[in-house]
Motif scaffolding. Structure first.
Motif, mmCIF file in Angstrom:
data_model
loop_
_atom_site.group_PDB
_atom_site.id
_atom_site.type_symbol
_atom_site.label_atom_id
_atom_site.label_comp_id
_atom_site.label_asym_id
_atom_site.label_seq_id
_atom_site.Cartn_x
_atom_site.Cartn_y
_atom_site.Cartn_z
ATOM 1 N N ASN A 14 1.008 -1.194 0.050
ATOM 2 C CA ASN A 14 -0.312 -0.160 0.142
ATOM 3 C C ASN A 14 0.901 1.311 -0.026
ATOM 4 O O ASN A 14 0.531 2.151 -0.555
ATOM 5 C CB ASN A 14 -0.961 -0.020 1.207
ATOM 6 N N GLN A 15 2.001 1.421 0.723
ATOM 7 C CA GLN A 15 3.020 2.441 0.690
ATOM 8 C C GLN A 15 3.471 2.516 -0.589
ATOM 9 O O GLN A 15 3.505 3.692 -1.194
ATOM 10 C CB GLN A 15 3.949 2.270 1.761
ATOM 11 N N ARG A 16 3.798 1.454 -1.213
ATOM 12 C CA ARG A 16 4.561 1.726 -2.540
ATOM 13 C C ARG A 16 3.492 2.085 -3.498
ATOM 14 O O ARG A 16 3.715 2.951 -4.666
ATOM 15 C CB ARG A 16 5.060 0.309 -3.177
ATOM 16 N N LEU A 17 2.243 1.794 -3.553
ATOM 17 C CA LEU A 17 1.307 2.131 -4.225
ATOM 18 C C LEU A 17 0.779 3.744 -4.255
ATOM 19 O O LEU A 17 0.741 4.379 -5.112
ATOM 20 C CB LEU A 17 -0.111 1.405 -4.073
ATOM 21 N N THR A 18 0.977 3.959 -2.919
ATOM 22 C CA THR A 18 0.648 5.415 -2.871
ATOM 23 C C THR A 18 1.897 6.279 -3.427
ATOM 24 O O THR A 18 1.570 7.370 -3.885
ATOM 25 C CB THR A 18 0.722 5.978 -1.421
ATOM 26 N N THR A 19 3.001 5.897 -3.223
ATOM 27 C CA THR A 19 4.250 6.972 -3.744
ATOM 28 C C THR A 19 4.695 6.351 -5.237
ATOM 29 O O THR A 19 5.571 7.094 -5.794
ATOM 30 C CB THR A 19 5.160 6.505 -2.712
#
Length: 94
Positions: A14-19
């Motif tokens: 989810n972090q990577r998706l956001t960034t």
């Protein structure tokens, strides 16, 4: 690693998706995701739920239009599961 499947923890996915930048590809699992998840649940492996959660998070990101899901064969019974952030404002892969 569970069975033959490596995966990102759902929080990291989810972090990577956001960034992620438009067009960026992020591999979220390698292995035989469906079979490895089923095997992990059958064997009551502690990480079974984690495999299921990252697959669900990837599917939901696709449904929301935040990513295009892809997979490619990298060996016998081994696949690379990835998502690609859409390019541009139209949300279409280029």
């Amino acid at each position: 690693m569970t069975g033959n499947c490596d995966r990102l923890p759902v929080r990291e996915f989810n972090q990577r998706l956001t960034t992620a930048k438009p067009g960026q590809i992020i591999v979220y699992a390698t292995g035989f995701l469906a079979a490895d998840t089923a095997e992990a649940f059958h064997n009551k492996t502690p990480t079974a739920a984690d495999l299921s959660k990252v697959a669900e998070a990837a599917l939901l990101a696709s449904v929301r239009g935040e990513a295009f899901l892809t997979q490619r064969c990298i060996g016998p019974r081994r696949f690379e599961f990835a998502h690609r952030k859409p390019n541009g404002v139209t949300g279409k892969a280029e």
